[in-house]
Design a protein around this motif. Structure first.
Motif, PDB file in Angstrom:
ATOM      1  N   PHE A   1       1.141  -0.778   0.568  1.00 12.67           N
ATOM      2  CA  PHE A   1       0.417  -0.035  -0.568  1.00 12.67           C
ATOM      3  C   PHE A   1       0.570   1.170   0.500  1.00 12.67           C
ATOM      4  N   VAL A   2       2.315   1.256   1.415  1.00 11.77           N
ATOM      5  CA  VAL A   2       2.769   2.725   0.960  1.00 11.77           C
ATOM      6  C   VAL A   2       3.188   2.403  -0.175  1.00 11.77           C
ATOM      7  N   ASP A   3       4.479   1.573  -1.158  1.00 15.50           N
ATOM      8  CA  ASP A   3       4.845   1.762  -1.740  1.00 15.50           C
ATOM      9  C   ASP A   3       3.639   1.826  -3.436  1.00 15.50           C
ATOM     10  N   GLY A   4       2.647   1.704  -3.800  1.00 13.66           N
ATOM     11  CA  GLY A   4       1.771   2.241  -3.882  1.00 13.66           C
ATOM     12  C   GLY A   4       1.346   3.748  -4.154  1.00 13.66           C
ATOM     13  N   CYS A   5       0.866   4.475  -3.152  1.00  8.87           N
ATOM     14  CA  CYS A   5       0.917   5.230  -2.511  1.00  8.87           C
ATOM     15  C   CYS A   5       2.329   6.447  -2.948  1.00  8.87           C
ATOM     16  N   ILE A   6       2.995   6.244  -3.286  1.00  5.63           N
ATOM     17  CA  ILE A   6       4.211   7.049  -3.068  1.00  5.63           C
ATOM     18  C   ILE A   6       4.181   7.348  -4.433  1.00  5.63           C
ATOM     19  N   LYS A   7       3.886   5.931  -5.034  1.00 11.25           N
ATOM     20  CA  LYS A   7       4.107   6.262  -6.510  1.00 11.25           C
ATOM     21  C   LYS A   7       3.421   7.070  -7.538  1.00 11.25           C
ATOM     22  N   ASN A   8       1.739   7.551  -6.720  1.00 13.00           N
ATOM     23  CA  ASN A   8       0.639   8.386  -6.900  1.00 13.00           C
ATOM     24  C   ASN A   8       0.944   8.971  -6.285  1.00 13.00           C
ATOM     25  N   GLY A   9       2.798   9.389  -5.615  1.00 18.35           N
ATOM     26  CA  GLY A   9       2.315  11.043  -5.437  1.00 18.35           C
ATOM     27  C   GLY A   9       1.932  11.780  -3.908  1.00 18.35           C
ATOM     28  N   VAL A  10       1.932  10.529  -3.110  1.00 17.46           N
ATOM     29  CA  VAL A  10       1.650  10.169  -1.653  1.00 17.46           C
ATOM     30  C   VAL A  10       2.625  10.409  -0.962  1.00 17.46           C
ATOM     31  N   GLU A  11       2.876  11.321  -0.191  1.00 17.00           N
ATOM     32  CA  GLU A  11       3.803  11.050   0.897  1.00 17.00           C
ATOM     33  C   GLU A  11       3.819   9.621   1.613  1.00 17.00           C
ATOM     34  N   GLU A  12       4.867   9.622   2.440  1.00 13.59           N
ATOM     35  CA  GLU A  12       5.221   8.523   2.736  1.00 13.59           C
ATOM     36  C   GLU A  12       4.060   8.157   3.835  1.00 13.59           C
ATOM     37  N   TYR A  13       4.727   9.471   4.464  1.00 11.30           N
ATOM     38  CA  TYR A  13       4.223   9.029   6.428  1.00 11.30           C
ATOM     39  C   TYR A  13       2.715   9.460   6.618  1.00 11.30           C
ATOM     40  N   ILE A  14       2.450  10.113   5.123  1.00 13.66           N
ATOM     41  CA  ILE A  14       0.983  10.022   5.203  1.00 13.66           C
ATOM     42  C   ILE A  14       0.093   8.743   5.076  1.00 13.66           C
ATOM     43  N   ALA A  15       0.831   7.977   3.807  1.00 10.94           N
ATOM     44  CA  ALA A  15       0.286   6.610   3.643  1.00 10.94           C
ATOM     45  C   ALA A  15      -0.059   5.581   5.034  1.00 10.94           C
ATOM     46  N   GLN A  16       1.499   6.144   5.584  1.00 16.33           N
ATOM     47  CA  GLN A  16       1.678   5.408   6.959  1.00 16.33           C
ATOM     48  C   GLN A  16       0.323   5.293   7.839  1.00 16.33           C
ATOM     49  N   LYS A  17      -0.004   6.753   8.139  1.00 13.66           N
ATOM     50  CA  LYS A  17      -0.756   6.969   8.964  1.00 13.66           C
ATOM     51  C   LYS A  17      -2.457   6.263   8.202  1.00 13.66           C
ATOM     52  N   VAL A  18      -2.593   6.634   6.860  1.00 12.09           N
ATOM     53  CA  VAL A  18      -4.013   5.981   6.355  1.00 12.09           C
ATOM     54  C   VAL A  18      -3.826   5.205   6.904  1.00 12.09           C
ATOM     55  N   PHE A  19      -3.008   4.076   6.432  1.00 15.47           N
ATOM     56  CA  PHE A  19      -2.820   2.848   6.484  1.00 15.47           C
ATOM     57  C   PHE A  19      -3.399   2.367   8.077  1.00 15.47           C
TER      58      PHE A  19
ATOM     59  N   GLU B   1      -5.302   4.141  10.207  1.00 13.85           N
ATOM     60  CA  GLU B   1      -6.564   3.903  10.166  1.00 13.85           C
ATOM     61  C   GLU B   1      -7.609   3.046   9.544  1.00 13.85           C
ATOM     62  N   MET B   2      -6.782   2.767   8.525  1.00 16.36           N
ATOM     63  CA  MET B   2      -8.059   1.823   7.945  1.00 16.36           C
ATOM     64  C   MET B   2      -7.314   0.620   8.380  1.00 16.36           C
ATOM     65  N   GLN B   3      -6.150  -0.378   9.215  1.00 18.39           N
ATOM     66  CA  GLN B   3      -6.216  -1.419  10.139  1.00 18.39           C
ATOM     67  C   GLN B   3      -7.450  -1.424  11.101  1.00 18.39           C
ATOM     68  N   SER B   4      -7.180  -0.319  11.934  1.00 20.54           N
ATOM     69  CA  SER B   4      -8.164   0.629  13.542  1.00 20.54           C
ATOM     70  C   SER B   4      -9.189  -0.344  12.593  1.00 20.54           C
ATOM     71  N   PHE B   5      -9.854   0.238  11.408  1.00 18.75           N
ATOM     72  CA  PHE B   5     -11.054   0.229  11.221  1.00 18.75           C
ATOM     73  C   PHE B   5     -11.953  -1.321  10.815  1.00 18.75           C
ATOM     74  N   GLY B   6     -10.193  -1.801  10.708  1.00 20.85           N
ATOM     75  CA  GLY B   6     -11.131  -3.308  10.377  1.00 20.85           C
ATOM     76  C   GLY B   6     -11.751  -3.801  11.701  1.00 20.85           C
ATOM     77  N   VAL B   7     -11.144  -3.487  13.073  1.00 20.34           N
ATOM     78  CA  VAL B   7     -12.069  -4.087  13.745  1.00 20.34           C
ATOM     79  C   VAL B   7     -13.517  -4.412  13.725  1.00 20.34           C
ATOM     80  N   TYR B   8     -14.685  -2.716  13.086  1.00 17.18           N
ATOM     81  CA  TYR B   8     -15.162  -2.277  13.268  1.00 17.18           C
ATOM     82  C   TYR B   8     -16.089  -2.202  12.294  1.00 17.18           C
ATOM     83  N   GLY B   9     -15.269  -2.122  11.161  1.00 19.80           N
ATOM     84  CA  GLY B   9     -15.899  -1.959   9.854  1.00 19.80           C
ATOM     85  C   GLY B   9     -16.809  -2.700   9.164  1.00 19.80           C
ATOM     86  N   PHE B  10     -17.655  -2.751   8.468  1.00 19.67           N
ATOM     87  CA  PHE B  10     -19.134  -3.081   8.201  1.00 19.67           C
ATOM     88  C   PHE B  10     -19.556  -2.963   6.554  1.00 19.67           C
ATOM     89  N   ASN B  11     -20.376  -3.610   6.189  1.00 19.59           N
ATOM     90  CA  ASN B  11     -20.225  -3.666   4.670  1.00 19.59           C
ATOM     91  C   ASN B  11     -21.398  -2.588   4.323  1.00 19.59           C
TER      92      ASN B  11
END
Length: 237
Positions: free
Chosen positions: A135-153, A155-165
């Motif tokens: 995910f982070v490598d893909g973000c960097i290739k798309n012009g997203v800074e690494e620290y932002i990519a890490q923070k987004v991931f 958030e997505m990881q903590s979301f996995g606890v409660y995510g709903f379809n």
């Protein structure tokens, strides 16, 4: 009229929104559409109510509600996330939002996003570490800074606890609305059906019927059938 009834919290017998938590939440949430009703059902789940936001210390449900009510600012870790999270005030609510984030920020294909959904939903820690790198490598290739990519991931990881379809939540919202429609426009028939299909809750349904001004007659050896029926009440006798 149906939405006005739903917002009062008098939703006994209405699929999903009849629980004490949702009957309480609906009074604050005040949904006016299937989209809002779906979101309300999705956010009122054990995971999101038990998970704390590390920055504010409040549970994620309260944080979401305060953003929705304009009491807290809505922010996005990257401008492209506004397209993904705009309808939910910058908060991950649905699994589909994680999938869309992977597409928008990291250039995933749709088939690859489903892999991410499964990994996060099942909390597969080893695969999660591998996916973070992708995910982070893909973000960097798309012009997203690494620290932002890490923070987004994160958030997505903590979301996995409660995510709903979202497709499930929309289906739930549709059935909840159908029930509310019947309860509003055909109250006697609706309550009779509840008695017939779930007699163990007859005390609750009797109380609700009487609140609605519908009398519930006791058993009569000459008049009653083998189950609950809608009776024609003749007054003046």
């Amino acid at each position: 009229n149906v939405w006005d009834m739903i917002k009062t919290g008098h939703n006994i017998g209405c699929f999903q929104i009849e629980t004490p938590n949702l009957r309480s939440l609906v009074k604050r949430f005040q949904p006016n559409s299937l989209d809002e009703l779906s979101t309300m059902i999705a956010v009122c789940r054990p995971g999101i109510t038990r998970t704390q936001d590390p920055e504010t210390g409040m549970n994620l449900l309260e944080l979401y509600l305060q953003k929705r009510e304009g009491k807290r600012p809505v922010g996005y870790k990257h401008p492209r996330l506004q397209k993904v999270l705009g309808s939910t005030y910058g908060t991950f609510i649905y699994q589909e939002q994680i999938m869309q984030t992977c597409v928008e920020l990291a250039g995933y294909s749709l088939s690859e996003t489903d892999r991410v959904r499964k990994i996060l939903g099942k909390m597969l820690l080893d695969k999660m570490k591998q996916e973070r790198v992708i995910f982070v490598d893909g973000c960097i290739k798309n012009g997203v800074e690494e620290y932002i990519a890490q923070k987004v991931f994160d958030e997505m990881q903590s979301f996995g606890v409660y995510g709903f379809n979202k497709s499930h939540s929309y289906g739930y919202a549709m059935v909840a609305y159908w029930c509310a429609y019947l309860k509003h426009y055909y109250p006697k028939e609706f309550m009779t059906a509840l008695f017939q299909t779930n007699p163990v809750s007859s005390v609750t349904y009797t109380r609700e019927s009487r609140r609605m001004g519908i009398p519930v007659l006791g058993p009569d050896i000459n008049e009653s059938g083998s189950t609950y029926t809608l009776a024609a009440i003749v007054t003046g006798k």
